[in-house]
Scaffold this motif. Structure first.
Motif, PDB file in Angstrom:
ATOM      1  N   GLU A 167       0.829  -1.207   0.000  1.00 62.69           N
ATOM      2  CA  GLU A 167       0.000   0.000   0.000  1.00 62.69           C
ATOM      3  C   GLU A 167       0.867   1.262   0.000  1.00 62.69           C
ATOM      4  O   GLU A 167       0.581   2.221  -0.724  1.00 62.69           O
ATOM      5  CB  GLU A 167      -0.910  -0.001   1.230  1.00 62.69           C
ATOM      6  CG  GLU A 167      -1.986  -1.076   1.202  1.00 62.69           C
ATOM      7  CD  GLU A 167      -2.771  -1.125   2.511  1.00 62.69           C
ATOM      8  OE1 GLU A 167      -2.476  -0.296   3.400  1.00 62.69           O
ATOM      9  OE2 GLU A 167      -3.675  -1.968   2.634  1.00 62.69           O
ATOM     10  N   ALA A 168       1.937   1.267   0.824  1.00 60.41           N
ATOM     11  CA  ALA A 168       2.814   2.440   0.913  1.00 60.41           C
ATOM     12  C   ALA A 168       3.546   2.680  -0.395  1.00 60.41           C
ATOM     13  O   ALA A 168       3.758   3.831  -0.803  1.00 60.41           O
ATOM     14  CB  ALA A 168       3.809   2.253   2.061  1.00 60.41           C
ATOM     15  N   GLN A 169       3.950   1.609  -1.085  1.00 55.82           N
ATOM     16  CA  GLN A 169       4.647   1.754  -2.367  1.00 55.82           C
ATOM     17  C   GLN A 169       3.722   2.350  -3.425  1.00 55.82           C
ATOM     18  O   GLN A 169       4.160   3.158  -4.251  1.00 55.82           O
ATOM     19  CB  GLN A 169       5.180   0.394  -2.821  1.00 55.82           C
ATOM     20  CG  GLN A 169       6.392  -0.067  -2.025  1.00 55.82           C
ATOM     21  CD  GLN A 169       6.820  -1.473  -2.393  1.00 55.82           C
ATOM     22  OE1 GLN A 169       5.986  -2.315  -2.748  1.00 55.82           O
ATOM     23  NE2 GLN A 169       8.118  -1.742  -2.292  1.00 55.82           N
ATOM     24  N   LYS A 171       1.180   4.393  -2.784  1.00 56.44           N
ATOM     25  CA  LYS A 171       1.054   5.804  -2.406  1.00 56.44           C
ATOM     26  C   LYS A 171       2.283   6.599  -2.822  1.00 56.44           C
ATOM     27  O   LYS A 171       2.179   7.741  -3.291  1.00 56.44           O
ATOM     28  CB  LYS A 171       0.850   5.929  -0.897  1.00 56.44           C
ATOM     29  CG  LYS A 171      -0.511   5.473  -0.405  1.00 56.44           C
ATOM     30  CD  LYS A 171      -0.606   5.640   1.111  1.00 56.44           C
ATOM     31  CE  LYS A 171      -1.932   5.140   1.645  1.00 56.44           C
ATOM     32  NZ  LYS A 171      -1.987   5.274   3.136  1.00 56.44           N
ATOM     33  N   MET A 172       3.473   6.002  -2.630  1.00 57.36           N
ATOM     34  CA  MET A 172       4.709   6.700  -2.992  1.00 57.36           C
ATOM     35  C   MET A 172       4.787   6.916  -4.491  1.00 57.36           C
ATOM     36  O   MET A 172       5.275   7.955  -4.954  1.00 57.36           O
ATOM     37  CB  MET A 172       5.922   5.896  -2.505  1.00 57.36           C
ATOM     38  CG  MET A 172       7.244   6.641  -2.661  1.00 57.36           C
ATOM     39  SD  MET A 172       8.618   5.771  -1.881  1.00 57.36           S
ATOM     40  CE  MET A 172       8.749   4.352  -2.949  1.00 57.36           C
ATOM     41  N   ASP A 178       6.213  12.813  -0.922  1.00 59.58           N
ATOM     42  CA  ASP A 178       5.552  12.814   0.381  1.00 59.58           C
ATOM     43  C   ASP A 178       6.435  12.045   1.370  1.00 59.58           C
ATOM     44  O   ASP A 178       6.593  10.818   1.255  1.00 59.58           O
ATOM     45  CB  ASP A 178       4.175  12.161   0.269  1.00 59.58           C
ATOM     46  CG  ASP A 178       3.382  12.278   1.577  1.00 59.58           C
ATOM     47  OD1 ASP A 178       3.989  12.614   2.615  1.00 59.58           O
ATOM     48  OD2 ASP A 178       2.168  12.027   1.557  1.00 59.58           O
ATOM     49  N   GLU A 180       5.951  11.185   4.365  1.00 64.82           N
ATOM     50  CA  GLU A 180       5.245  10.221   5.213  1.00 64.82           C
ATOM     51  C   GLU A 180       5.276   8.815   4.618  1.00 64.82           C
ATOM     52  O   GLU A 180       5.447   7.831   5.332  1.00 64.82           O
ATOM     53  CB  GLU A 180       3.798  10.666   5.415  1.00 64.82           C
ATOM     54  CG  GLU A 180       3.044   9.804   6.415  1.00 64.82           C
ATOM     55  CD  GLU A 180       1.662  10.346   6.723  1.00 64.82           C
ATOM     56  OE1 GLU A 180       0.826   9.549   7.176  1.00 64.82           O
ATOM     57  OE2 GLU A 180       1.428  11.560   6.508  1.00 64.82           O
ATOM     58  N   ASN A 181       5.155   8.707   3.278  1.00 64.89           N
ATOM     59  CA  ASN A 181       5.195   7.389   2.627  1.00 64.89           C
ATOM     60  C   ASN A 181       6.562   6.740   2.787  1.00 64.89           C
ATOM     61  O   ASN A 181       6.661   5.530   3.021  1.00 64.89           O
ATOM     62  CB  ASN A 181       4.858   7.532   1.136  1.00 64.89           C
ATOM     63  CG  ASN A 181       3.438   8.013   0.916  1.00 64.89           C
ATOM     64  OD1 ASN A 181       2.539   7.711   1.702  1.00 64.89           O
ATOM     65  ND2 ASN A 181       3.226   8.800  -0.136  1.00 64.89           N
ATOM     66  N   TYR A 182       7.619   7.544   2.667  1.00 63.77           N
ATOM     67  CA  TYR A 182       8.965   7.004   2.840  1.00 63.77           C
ATOM     68  C   TYR A 182       9.178   6.512   4.263  1.00 63.77           C
ATOM     69  O   TYR A 182       9.749   5.437   4.494  1.00 63.77           O
ATOM     70  CB  TYR A 182      10.014   8.066   2.494  1.00 63.77           C
ATOM     71  CG  TYR A 182      10.197   8.278   1.015  1.00 63.77           C
ATOM     72  CD1 TYR A 182      11.095   7.514   0.281  1.00 63.77           C
ATOM     73  CD2 TYR A 182       9.455   9.246   0.328  1.00 63.77           C
ATOM     74  CE1 TYR A 182      11.259   7.706  -1.083  1.00 63.77           C
ATOM     75  CE2 TYR A 182       9.604   9.450  -1.032  1.00 63.77           C
ATOM     76  CZ  TYR A 182      10.521   8.670  -1.730  1.00 63.77           C
ATOM     77  OH  TYR A 182      10.683   8.863  -3.082  1.00 63.77           O
ATOM     78  N   ASP A 184       6.927   5.501   6.316  1.00 63.52           N
ATOM     79  CA  ASP A 184       6.152   4.270   6.488  1.00 63.52           C
ATOM     80  C   ASP A 184       6.972   3.065   6.013  1.00 63.52           C
ATOM     81  O   ASP A 184       7.013   2.018   6.678  1.00 63.52           O
ATOM     82  CB  ASP A 184       4.842   4.336   5.700  1.00 63.52           C
ATOM     83  CG  ASP A 184       3.776   5.151   6.424  1.00 63.52           C
ATOM     84  OD1 ASP A 184       3.951   5.416   7.636  1.00 63.52           O
ATOM     85  OD2 ASP A 184       2.781   5.537   5.781  1.00 63.52           O
ATOM     86  N   TYR A 201      15.234   3.085   1.559  1.00 60.71           N
ATOM     87  CA  TYR A 201      14.198   4.111   1.378  1.00 60.71           C
ATOM     88  C   TYR A 201      14.621   5.439   2.009  1.00 60.71           C
ATOM     89  O   TYR A 201      14.282   6.503   1.489  1.00 60.71           O
ATOM     90  CB  TYR A 201      12.876   3.628   1.964  1.00 60.71           C
ATOM     91  CG  TYR A 201      12.199   2.611   1.092  1.00 60.71           C
ATOM     92  CD1 TYR A 201      11.714   2.960  -0.166  1.00 60.71           C
ATOM     93  CD2 TYR A 201      12.073   1.287   1.506  1.00 60.71           C
ATOM     94  CE1 TYR A 201      11.106   2.022  -0.995  1.00 60.71           C
ATOM     95  CE2 TYR A 201      11.461   0.340   0.691  1.00 60.71           C
ATOM     96  CZ  TYR A 201      10.992   0.711  -0.563  1.00 60.71           C
ATOM     97  OH  TYR A 201      10.402  -0.222  -1.377  1.00 60.71           O
TER      98      TYR A 201
END
Length: 572
Positions: A167-169, A171-172, A178, A180-182, A184, A201
């Motif tokens: 999910e985070a990848q 979003k990134m 952003d 915040e994604n990194y 995470d 990361y």
């Protein structure tokens, strides 16, 4: 709700699976009645039940090894509190009440032998809170206390984290700048045991053109430094480590980024009585501390200051110091000593705003810290003529005895002038019998400008082996302290934990050292253009010395013919 449920399952998957196994055995053996022979043979159901009970017993007794003594009492307390903790944890996470969540985790520390898991969870929470520097410190404690024993839920947590990573990848990919994604993905890497991925990361984040890029690079250097120092503890424990960490290269990169900032050179300030200069960087969005970049061409002095600070950090955890980060012997022709400290003012600046009554508690803090430094180092230094200090990858330095004549010459005579009257004053000083009995590592220049408002001691470039009264007098007898109870603070705070003989010796040496230190501070403050304080130190010499020393000092000041010397003569 799904997120909370997944976390609860991750934390308790081992116990839940064993419980379900036991329930299945019980159901098969007791609730199917006569029909069970058509579903499970009786022997199979009984064996299944027995295996489940044995597995649960094994899991329980194995879990006891994680608890501190008394084991059964602590395990019972945790068992009783677990439902409340889980409910609170879910509620605080939902409301993003991060401080309460951290406090909840801290409550569990007294029960467990290893606190590494707690530090990792707190680090993750601090990342979500935006306190990246605090998270780095928490991850560092995790690395230091890391155990090869995985929690029962490690496999299940890894499955859940894999989904979060996916999910985070995504979003990134949609928003590649952003932060915040990194963070995470960094957090997920650490929690799943893939430290290499977490570092990857963070490295990518450091190359993005962001306003906070310099801050993120500094924090990444700290992260790599903690990895490097703890890699022996981490290797071979089912974690994926980076092939190389190279924290020094990251510090070089961070420093280059900071120095490339427009107008940064004007922010460096000269250090009084030193050939070096210093830049204080932070706090900012991601930096909670002040990062101090001290530089100069005199590489040996900077190296000594760094190694002395590092020595004291390792000597006694109660000593309040700046945190040594790295020493760079050469960067664009200059040496750098990089450290980190609380974003507090020094006493010289603070005392501009305080009444005399308000100054006294801060001086008590300072003297209490000085006392710890001197007493702790006395046990190591003993009666040594010199002491060798070293650290991995840094050329060692030799800590020598404090040179009284050199100090007076450099700070008084070189600033105001030397003549026969000055030589006579030097010969009358009564210091010889106080030089040897109590020896400690001393700062050598512990002016109130080198002490923070919580008592933290800074700058050990002039450190030496000597009578600790050098430091005590430099701090206490500064005229800027006003009308505080100097000798009362000295006796009741500084001397409190000394033995009887040492107390008596140090009390007796107070006035002779007050005269000596005040004399050379007259030269230092005059050189700095602070005539008011120079006069205050001159008054100290006149009031605390014997008539012979007082007369010789007065003759010396009267023999000087400079304009500044004539201003000093007004106190005679």
């Amino acid at each position: 709700m799904a997120k909370r449920l997944s976390d609860i399952l991750a934390d308790n998957a081992g116990k839940i699976s064993l419980g379900l196994g036991a329930l299945l055995g019980v159901t098969a053996d007791y609730f199917l009645g006569e029909e069970r022979k058509y579903i499970f043979p009786k022997e199979y159901a009984s064996a299944m039940f027995g295996m489940a009970v044995s597995a649960m017993a094994f899991a329980y007794f194995k879990s006891l090894t994680a608890f501190k003594d008394p084991v059964f009492r602590n395990s019972f307390k945790v068992f009783l509190k677990s439902p409340v903790w889980l409910a609170k944890k879910a509620f605080f996470e939902e409301k993003k009440e991060y401080d309460k969540l951290i406090s909840l985790l801290e409550e569990s520390r007294p029960y467990f032998k290893s606190e590494a898991g707690i530090d990792l969870q707190i680090g993750s929470i601090l990342v979500k809170k935006g306190d990246i520097e605090g998270a780095v410190e928490s991850f560092k404690r995790f690395f230091q206390n890391f155990s090869s024993q995985r929690p029962p839920s490690w496999f299940f947590e890894s499955v859940i984290l894999a989904e979060k990573k996916y999910e985070a990848q995504i979003k990134m990919g949609n928003n590649p700048i952003d932060t915040e994604n990194y963070f995470d993905l960094i957090d997920i890497g650490l929690r799943s045991g893939n430290i290499k991925a977490g570092a990857h990361y963070w490295s990518r984040l450091c190359d993005i053109e962001l306003e906070e890029r310099k801050d993120l690079n500094v924090l990444y250097a700290m992260f790599l430094d903690s990895l490097e120092k703890n890699k022996k503890n981490l290797q071979g424990k089912d974690v994926i480590m980076p092939a190389e960490t190279k924290p020094k290269m990251q510090w070089e990169k961070s420093l280059s980024l900071i120095l490339s900032e427009e107008g940064i050179e004007e922010k460096f300030r000269k250090i009084a009585d030193s050939r070096n200069e210093v830049l204080e960087y932070g706090p900012s969005k991601f930096l909670r501390s002040t990062f101090v970049f001290k530089r100069g061409k005199n590489e040996e002095d900077l190296r000594k200051g760094y190694l002395v600070n590092l020595f004291l950090e390792n000597l006694n955890q109660k000593i309040k110091l700046a945190k040594s980060l790295i020493f760079l012997p050469e960067h664009n022709g200059l040496a750098y000593d990089i450290s980190r400290r609380k974003p507090l003012r020094n006493l010289e600046d603070l005392f501009n705003e305080l009444t005399d009554a308000e100054k006294e508690p801060t001086l008590c803090e300072a003297l209490a810290n000085e006392s710890i430094i001197h007493r702790a180092s006395r046990e190591i230094i003993k009666e040594a003529e010199e002491y060798h200090l070293s650290a991995d990858g840094i050329e060692p330095v030799v800590l020598k005895r404090f040179d009284y004549i050199k100090a007076l010459k450099r700070r008084l005579f070189d600033r105001l002038g030397i003549n026969q009257s000055g030589i006579a004053f030097l010969s009358y000083l009564e210091l010889d019998k106080y030089k040897e009995f109590v020896l400690s590592l001393i700062n050598g220049d512990l002016a109130i400008s080198n002490i923070l408002e919580d008592g933290t001691v800074l700058d050990f470039e002039k450190a030496a082996i000597g009578n600790p009264m050098i430091d005590v007098i430099t701090t206490l007898e500064d005229p800027k302290n006003g009308n505080v109870s100097r000798e009362k603070i000295f006796r009741e705070v500084y001397l409190r934990d000394y033995g009887t003989l040492e107390r008596e010796f140090l009390e007796e040496s107070y006035k002779p050292y007050a005269v000596f230190v005040s004399a050379y501070q007259v030269g230092s403050k005059t050189h700095q253009g602070d005539i008011k304080r120079a006069k205050g130190f001159a008054i100290n010499v006149m009031e605390k010395s014997s008539s012979k020393v007082k007369d010789s000092f007065a003759r010396y000041l009267r023999s000087l013919e400079t304009e500044k010397a004539r201003e000093l003569q007004e106190v005679l």
